[in-house]
Design an enzyme around this catalytic site. Structure first.
Site, PDB file in Angstrom:
ATOM      1  N   GLU A 109       0.867  -1.337   0.060  1.00  0.00           N
ATOM      2  CA  GLU A 109      -0.009  -0.017  -0.005  1.00  0.00           C
ATOM      3  C   GLU A 109       0.831   1.063  -0.032  1.00  0.00           C
ATOM      4  O   GLU A 109       1.982   1.407   0.569  1.00  0.00           O
ATOM      5  CB  GLU A 109      -0.944   0.135   1.426  1.00  0.00           C
ATOM      6  CG  GLU A 109      -2.070  -0.803   1.159  1.00  0.00           C
ATOM      7  CD  GLU A 109      -3.012  -0.589   2.356  1.00  0.00           C
ATOM      8  OE1 GLU A 109      -3.807  -1.641   2.661  1.00  0.00           O
ATOM      9  OE2 GLU A 109      -2.849   0.304   3.115  1.00  0.00           O
ATOM     10  N   CYS A 128      -2.360   2.402   7.520  1.00  0.00           N
ATOM     11  CA  CYS A 128      -1.782   1.575   6.768  1.00  0.00           C
ATOM     12  C   CYS A 128      -2.112   0.097   6.815  1.00  0.00           C
ATOM     13  O   CYS A 128      -2.645  -0.378   7.977  1.00  0.00           O
ATOM     14  CB  CYS A 128      -0.120   1.578   6.833  1.00  0.00           C
ATOM     15  SG  CYS A 128       0.524   0.755   8.334  1.00  0.00           S
TER      16      CYS A 128
END
Ligand code: SF4
Length: 350
Positions: free
Chosen positions: A92, A333
């Protein structure tokens, strides 16, 4: 096996090209194509002879990242991308817009083995380290898309950067290289969960890059509960390493402190934090956690957050509360990757 050409230093590139009798200036040209122009194919390198481009295609690769999913916050434009490496790892990357420009929060590993209990990235463990080229691509991809430079890079996404130390150092040297991307070192922040020996090594590197240490609790027992890394590097050892860093670099250190309701958000916890940090050249960044369903952790209320911050400031310790970015896309995250990883597994199993 093809050479990961964008992970090579300028000197390594020149040496590699010399092995097939190419002059040194070709190395400079290729380095600029890769790092200044952010080329993704050798065909773009139009000032190279066709024979060399063909040879490069046969022997080297510029590993791209494929965009698998994109979330854009309607609230503030924060973008979160789920990216896939050439070998199928998912990572990510987040892009945030501040008044000073674009800031990319990048991953350093696919997955993470540090096991912090509040973190979605920890759930599946470590898959592998990211290469310097892949970390660069997390930044370059946004710059190509937005047609404007990313002004700040924080290595605070999935992974523990100091668990991938060699690749991290190479990434930093490539990103700041004056003949390449040339991003100012002071515009980069590395965030660690507290690998004390690596904090000392990082201090010895003599870089102007900022360091943030995730503390999250000011007493060893509570920290161990939240962050298993505290078993290997207990708080006294970590604080010694932090003091070494500050003394050696003469730089202010940032401590990240995730506020978890009922776990580390009391005034007693803030007093413990004050006594731990008193007299250090530091700053505290308070991060109210996003609710992670599996761990059951909750975000404290606004008044609790403000009271915690005020108690630090009253004691002379500068403290800020991290602005919540992309609240509607859950910009913390690991959450997009965690969901997708579960989905991928489900598909594979049926
Ligand atoms: S918070 Fe960072 S170090 Fe801890 S498990 Fe998550 S990604 Fe790893």
């Amino acid at each position: 096996m093809s050479v990961d050409i964008r992970s090579m230093t300028k000197e390594e590139l020149a040496e590699w090209l010399a092995s097939f009798k190419e002059p040194k200036y070709r190395g400079n040209q290729i380095f600029q194509w890769l790092h200044r122009e952010k080329a993704l194919s050798f065909d773009e390198m139009t000032n190279l002879p066709l024979t060399l481009r063909t040879r490069l295609k046969e022997t080297a690769e510029i590993r791209p990242l494929a965009i698998k999913e994109r979330q854009v916050s309607k609230a503030d434009g924060t973008e979160k991308l789920l990216l896939e490496t050439v070998d199928g790892c998912l990572i990510e990357t987040v892009l945030m817009r501040y008044e000073y420009g674009l800031s990319a929060c990048i991953s350093s590993q696919a997955g993470c083995r540090m096991g912090c209990t509040f973190c979605a990235s920890a759930k599946g463990g470590l898959v592998r380290n990211l290469t310097p080229s892949e970390m660069l691509e997390e930044v370059f991809l946004f710059e190509r898309e937005k047609k404007e430079p990313v002004s700040h890079v924080v290595i605070m996404g999935t992974g523990e950067p100091f668990d991938n130390y060699e690749n991290l150092m190479r990434f930093l040297s490539l990103l700041t290289h004056e003949e390449g991307r040339n991003l100012g070192a002071r515009h980069i922040t590395v965030s660690t969960c507290g690998l004390a020996p690596k904090i000392r090594s990082f201090a010895d590197e003599g870089l102007q890059v900022n360091l943030a240490v995730s503390l999250h609790a000011a007493d060893q027992e509570r920290r161990k509960e939240l962050m298993p890394v505290a078993k290997s590097f207990p708080l006294p050892e970590l604080m010694d390493a932090c003091r070494y860093y500050i003394k050696k670099t003469n730089r202010r250190l940032t401590f990240e402190y995730s506020l978890v309701k009922g776990k580390n958000d009391s005034l007693e916890a803030s007093r413990a934090l004050i006594s731990l940090l008193k007299g250090m050249n530091c700053h505290v960044n308070l991060i109210p956690v996003n609710n992670v369903t599996e761990s059951g952790y909750e975000r404290p209320g606004k008044e609790t957050i403000r009271a915690f911050q005020k108690s630090l400031e009253d004691a002379g310790i500068p403290a800020t509360v991290r602005r919540e970015l992309g609240p509607d896309i859950n910009a913390a995250c690991g959450q997009l990757r965690a969901r997708r990883t579960v989905t991928v597994h489900t598909i594979r199993e049926t």
